[in-house]
Design a protein around this motif. Structure first.
Motif, short mmCIF file in Angstrom:
data_model
loop_
_atom_site.label_atom_id
_atom_site.label_comp_id
_atom_site.label_asym_id
_atom_site.label_seq_id
_atom_site.Cartn_x
_atom_site.Cartn_y
_atom_site.Cartn_z
N ALA A 63 -32.68 -66.71 -50.98
CA ALA A 63 -32.45 -65.72 -49.92
C ALA A 63 -30.98 -65.71 -49.49
O ALA A 63 -30.40 -64.63 -49.30
CB ALA A 63 -33.36 -66.00 -48.73
N LEU A 64 -30.39 -66.88 -49.35
CA LEU A 64 -28.98 -66.95 -48.95
C LEU A 64 -28.06 -66.39 -50.04
O LEU A 64 -27.09 -65.68 -49.74
CB LEU A 64 -28.59 -68.39 -48.63
CG LEU A 64 -29.26 -68.98 -47.39
CD1 LEU A 64 -29.00 -70.48 -47.31
CD2 LEU A 64 -28.80 -68.28 -46.13
N LYS A 66 -28.89 -64.10 -52.25
CA LYS A 66 -29.07 -62.64 -52.26
C LYS A 66 -28.24 -62.00 -51.15
O LYS A 66 -27.61 -60.96 -51.36
CB LYS A 66 -30.54 -62.29 -52.09
CG LYS A 66 -31.37 -62.50 -53.35
CD LYS A 66 -32.84 -62.29 -53.15
CE LYS A 66 -33.18 -60.94 -52.55
NZ LYS A 66 -34.62 -60.71 -52.41
N GLU A 67 -28.22 -62.61 -49.98
CA GLU A 67 -27.43 -62.06 -48.87
C GLU A 67 -25.93 -62.12 -49.19
O GLU A 67 -25.19 -61.17 -48.93
CB GLU A 67 -27.72 -62.83 -47.58
CG GLU A 67 -26.93 -62.35 -46.38
CD GLU A 67 -27.21 -60.92 -45.96
OE1 GLU A 67 -26.38 -60.35 -45.23
OE2 GLU A 67 -28.27 -60.35 -46.34
N ALA A 70 -25.16 -59.38 -51.61
CA ALA A 70 -25.20 -58.08 -50.94
C ALA A 70 -23.96 -57.86 -50.09
O ALA A 70 -23.41 -56.75 -50.06
CB ALA A 70 -26.46 -57.98 -50.09
N ARG A 71 -23.50 -58.88 -49.41
CA ARG A 71 -22.29 -58.74 -48.58
C ARG A 71 -21.05 -58.53 -49.44
O ARG A 71 -20.19 -57.72 -49.09
CB ARG A 71 -22.13 -59.95 -47.66
CG ARG A 71 -23.13 -59.92 -46.53
CD ARG A 71 -22.98 -61.11 -45.60
NE ARG A 71 -23.91 -60.96 -44.51
CZ ARG A 71 -23.65 -60.33 -43.37
NH1 ARG A 71 -22.46 -59.80 -43.18
NH2 ARG A 71 -24.55 -60.24 -42.43
N THR A 93 -26.44 -63.27 -57.73
CA THR A 93 -27.71 -62.56 -57.97
C THR A 93 -28.52 -63.24 -59.07
O THR A 93 -29.73 -63.46 -58.91
CB THR A 93 -27.44 -61.09 -58.35
OG1 THR A 93 -26.77 -60.46 -57.26
CG2 THR A 93 -28.72 -60.35 -58.67
#
Length: 107
Positions: A63-64, A66-67, A70-71, A93
């Motif tokens: 999850a971290l 992926k964030e 995304a950022r 990713t």
């Protein structure tokens, strides 16, 4: 610490090397350089891991990652980071997907 351009370089890491006189010098690490190094580190796959983490830890890490990816991509779209940040976003990713699989989230 010297000023560096956070649009092109990592904030969390520097490379240290000793010159011929024995003086230690540090330099910033670009997104592309970090991506290449991490791809090389990961080329052995999760089967070669020497550390065991729980499924929950793997999913939280995914999850971290992926964030983070995304950022980076958000900043790429807005021109606030160097285009080579895409390479690091892709590494994050790819690793997020591997971690999610290791955590039992996907097949």
């Amino acid at each position: 610490m010297t000023n560096l351009d956070p649009r092109r370089y990592l904030l969390s890491s520097r490379r240290y090397q000793r010159d011929d006189s024995g003086t230690v010098d540090s330099r910033p690490v670009s997104f592309a350089e970090e991506a290449a190094e991490q791809r090389d580190n990961l080329s052995g796959g999760l089967d070669d891991a020497r550390v065991t983490i729980t499924g929950t830890e793997a999913l939280a890490s995914a999850a971290l990652l992926k964030e983070f990816a995304a950022r980076l991509r958000h900043d790429l779209a807005h021109g606030t980071v160097s285009p080579d940040a895409e390479e690091l976003a892709q590494v994050a990713t790819d690793l997020a997907e591997r971690m999610a699989k290791a955590g039992g989230l996907t097949d």
